[in-house]
Enzyme design. Structure first.
Site, mmCIF file in Angstrom:
data_model
loop_
_atom_site.group_PDB
_atom_site.id
_atom_site.type_symbol
_atom_site.label_atom_id
_atom_site.label_comp_id
_atom_site.label_asym_id
_atom_site.label_seq_id
_atom_site.Cartn_x
_atom_site.Cartn_y
_atom_site.Cartn_z
ATOM 1 N N ASP A 288 0.815 -1.218 0.000
ATOM 2 C CA ASP A 288 0.000 0.000 0.000
ATOM 3 C C ASP A 288 0.848 1.268 0.000
ATOM 4 O O ASP A 288 0.413 2.308 0.471
ATOM 5 C CB ASP A 288 -0.917 0.011 1.236
ATOM 6 C CG ASP A 288 -2.014 -1.040 1.158
ATOM 7 O OD1 ASP A 288 -2.394 -1.429 0.035
ATOM 8 O OD2 ASP A 288 -2.484 -1.479 2.216
ATOM 9 N N LYS B 252 -0.153 -8.594 -1.561
ATOM 10 C CA LYS B 252 -1.498 -8.100 -1.852
ATOM 11 C C LYS B 252 -1.425 -6.785 -2.620
ATOM 12 O O LYS B 252 -0.911 -5.785 -2.133
ATOM 13 C CB LYS B 252 -2.276 -7.888 -0.556
ATOM 14 C CG LYS B 252 -3.728 -7.474 -0.803
ATOM 15 C CD LYS B 252 -4.505 -7.382 0.482
ATOM 16 C CE LYS B 252 -4.405 -6.038 1.144
ATOM 17 N NZ LYS B 252 -5.057 -4.939 0.402
ATOM 18 N N TYR C 284 -17.588 -5.269 -7.136
ATOM 19 C CA TYR C 284 -18.997 -5.097 -6.745
ATOM 20 C C TYR C 284 -19.724 -4.458 -7.923
ATOM 21 O O TYR C 284 -19.500 -3.290 -8.237
ATOM 22 C CB TYR C 284 -19.085 -4.201 -5.508
ATOM 23 C CG TYR C 284 -20.486 -4.024 -4.951
ATOM 24 C CD1 TYR C 284 -20.831 -4.576 -3.718
ATOM 25 C CD2 TYR C 284 -21.463 -3.310 -5.639
ATOM 26 C CE1 TYR C 284 -22.100 -4.426 -3.200
ATOM 27 C CE2 TYR C 284 -22.739 -3.158 -5.127
ATOM 28 C CZ TYR C 284 -23.048 -3.712 -3.907
ATOM 29 O OH TYR C 284 -24.308 -3.569 -3.390
ATOM 30 N N ASP C 285 -20.564 -5.254 -8.596
ATOM 31 C CA ASP C 285 -21.282 -4.716 -9.760
ATOM 32 C C ASP C 285 -22.407 -5.687 -10.101
ATOM 33 O O ASP C 285 -22.675 -6.624 -9.335
ATOM 34 C CB ASP C 285 -20.295 -4.537 -10.939
ATOM 35 C CG ASP C 285 -20.683 -3.344 -11.816
ATOM 36 O OD1 ASP C 285 -21.852 -3.275 -12.226
ATOM 37 O OD2 ASP C 285 -19.820 -2.497 -12.089
ATOM 38 N N ILE C 286 -23.046 -5.526 -11.242
ATOM 39 C CA ILE C 286 -24.078 -6.475 -11.652
ATOM 40 C C ILE C 286 -23.391 -7.790 -12.060
ATOM 41 O O ILE C 286 -22.203 -7.780 -12.418
ATOM 42 C CB ILE C 286 -24.951 -5.918 -12.809
ATOM 43 C CG1 ILE C 286 -24.092 -5.561 -14.022
ATOM 44 C CG2 ILE C 286 -25.750 -4.704 -12.337
ATOM 45 C CD1 ILE C 286 -24.910 -5.199 -15.262
ATOM 46 N N PRO C 287 -24.120 -8.916 -11.970
ATOM 47 C CA PRO C 287 -23.482 -10.223 -12.191
ATOM 48 C C PRO C 287 -22.674 -10.322 -13.478
ATOM 49 O O PRO C 287 -21.526 -10.783 -13.461
ATOM 50 C CB PRO C 287 -24.671 -11.195 -12.207
ATOM 51 C CG PRO C 287 -25.680 -10.537 -11.311
ATOM 52 C CD PRO C 287 -25.541 -9.058 -11.562
ATOM 53 N N THR D 109 -21.258 -8.012 -15.350
ATOM 54 C CA THR D 109 -20.047 -7.182 -15.319
ATOM 55 C C THR D 109 -18.994 -7.796 -14.397
ATOM 56 O O THR D 109 -17.794 -7.791 -14.706
ATOM 57 C CB THR D 109 -20.413 -5.754 -14.854
ATOM 58 O OG1 THR D 109 -21.400 -5.248 -15.747
ATOM 59 C CG2 THR D 109 -19.217 -4.831 -14.860
ATOM 60 N N THR E 94 -12.916 -4.660 7.788
ATOM 61 C CA THR E 94 -12.432 -4.624 9.175
ATOM 62 C C THR E 94 -12.363 -3.204 9.739
ATOM 63 O O THR E 94 -12.156 -3.016 10.930
ATOM 64 C CB THR E 94 -11.026 -5.280 9.283
ATOM 65 O OG1 THR E 94 -10.250 -4.850 8.162
ATOM 66 C CG2 THR E 94 -11.115 -6.776 9.261
ATOM 67 N N ARG F 131 0.731 -1.937 7.324
ATOM 68 C CA ARG F 131 1.553 -0.933 8.017
ATOM 69 C C ARG F 131 2.581 -1.486 8.997
ATOM 70 O O ARG F 131 3.715 -0.982 9.019
ATOM 71 C CB ARG F 131 0.630 0.105 8.682
ATOM 72 C CG ARG F 131 0.043 1.053 7.645
ATOM 73 C CD ARG F 131 -1.147 1.819 8.147
ATOM 74 N NE ARG F 131 -2.344 0.991 8.168
ATOM 75 C CZ ARG F 131 -3.560 1.460 8.413
ATOM 76 N NH1 ARG F 131 -3.733 2.739 8.662
ATOM 77 N NH2 ARG F 131 -4.595 0.652 8.406
HETATM 78 O O1 C5P Z 1 -2.001 -1.507 7.070
HETATM 79 P P1 C5P Z 1 -2.972 -2.604 7.388
HETATM 80 O O2 C5P Z 1 -2.295 -3.829 7.985
HETATM 81 O O3 C5P Z 1 -4.141 -2.119 8.213
HETATM 82 O O4 C5P Z 1 -3.524 -3.030 5.957
HETATM 83 C C1 C5P Z 1 -4.626 -3.878 5.780
HETATM 84 C C2 C5P Z 1 -4.847 -4.063 4.310
HETATM 85 O O5 C5P Z 1 -5.962 -4.929 4.140
HETATM 86 C C3 C5P Z 1 -5.170 -2.791 3.533
HETATM 87 O O6 C5P Z 1 -4.594 -2.954 2.244
HETATM 88 C C4 C5P Z 1 -6.682 -2.791 3.437
HETATM 89 O O7 C5P Z 1 -7.143 -2.156 2.259
HETATM 90 C C5 C5P Z 1 -6.983 -4.293 3.358
HETATM 91 N N1 C5P Z 1 -8.307 -4.739 3.791
HETATM 92 C C6 C5P Z 1 -8.842 -4.437 5.022
HETATM 93 N N2 C5P Z 1 -10.089 -4.907 5.371
HETATM 94 C C7 C5P Z 1 -10.778 -5.685 4.519
HETATM 95 C C8 C5P Z 1 -10.245 -5.983 3.256
HETATM 96 C C9 C5P Z 1 -8.986 -5.523 2.933
HETATM 97 O O8 C5P Z 1 -8.190 -3.786 5.818
HETATM 98 N N3 C5P Z 1 -11.950 -6.190 4.894
#
Ligand code: C5P
Length: 227
Positions: A8, A30, A63-66, A68, A118, A208
């Site tokens: 990120d 990721k 997230y869209d129509i099936p 797409t 989350t 992070r």
């Molecule tokens: O920096 P951190 O450990 O919080 O990063 C979590 C990563 O997981 C970020 O890239 C965030 O976009 C992703 N993510 C999330 N919650 C979700 C799906 C993905 O935090 N439900």
């Protein structure tokens, strides 16, 4: 349990420098919205050029129509990634359509469904979905399982319940991990490695705590040692 490192950082160069530092570790990487929108397929290719064994999770949360969503899933096949995700709230039809479209491919990536982000706390989540996080996450996971997906993105606190309602083989991938209790940032439902381990989580996503540290390779090494 496997470690998935969130890429990120603000530029592709920053992300590639991070990957160079951790290239000898058996981790998943990721690629999220920011990186993919900015750097696209050349970034995926650059990761593979550093180490072709890296597994890549494309976190675009479709997230869209099936139709797409199924079109997008089929285009993702051309990127050579190992896992991607969709929003479970796009509905059972959309998830079923995605899996149907990928069915002819014998090398399809794993497909996960996002349950509750989350970053949601209960108040905000209930405002949007009119149900508690736990209830809705269970329902979304059952929908995803019924639609033939491989697993879900959830918090570590929902993993055990989701597996008991679906199957132990149904993958749970949990962001919001603060391996050794580090700063939560904007995450509301954070968990340590120990919590994730007890909840039978399959993949932990850590951003992070790795890329913002002085020595990302050391943090990765410590995390892998404690998996
Ligand atoms: O920096 P951190 O450990 O919080 O990063 C979590 C990563 O997981 C970020 O890239 C965030 O976009 C992703 N993510 C999330 N919650 C979700 C799906 C993905 O935090 N439900």
């Amino acid at each position: 349990m496997e470690l998935c490192v969130a890429l990120d950082l603000p530029t592709m160069q920053d992300n590639l420098e991070l990957i160079e530092k951790i290239k000898h570790y058996p981790v998943w990487l990721k690629v999220g919205l920011r990186s993919y929108i900015r750097d696209g397929k050349p970034f995926i290719n650059a990761i593979k050029a550093i180490n072709p064994d890296f597994k890549i999770f494309l976190d675009l949360k479709l997230y869209d129509i099936p139709n797409t969503m199924a079109d997008a899933a089929e285009s993702i096949m051309g990127l050579g990634v190992d896992m991607f995700n969709v929003h479970a709230s796009a509905g059972r039809k959309a998830m079923t359509e995605v899996m149907k479209r990928l069915q002819p491919y014998d090398n399809r990536p794993l497909v996960l469904a996002v349950t509750a982000l989350t970053s949601f706390d209960e108040t905000e989540f209930t405002h949007v979905y009119e149900k508690s996080i736990a209830n809705k996450a269970d329902q979304f996971a059952q929908d995803a399982h019924a639609a033939g997906l491989d697993g879900v993105v959830c918090s570590a606190y929902e993993s055990a319940s989701i597996k008991s309602l679906t199957s132990n083989a149904f993958i749970t991938l949990t962001p919001g991990i603060r391996p050794f209790g580090e700063e939560a940032g904007d995450q509301e439902r954070v968990a340590t490695i120990e919590v994730a381990h007890n909840a039978k989580v399959d993949f932990i996503v850590v951003g992070r705590p790795i890329y913002a540290s002085q020595d990302p390779a050391l943090v990765v090494q410590k995390i892998i040692a404690s998996l």
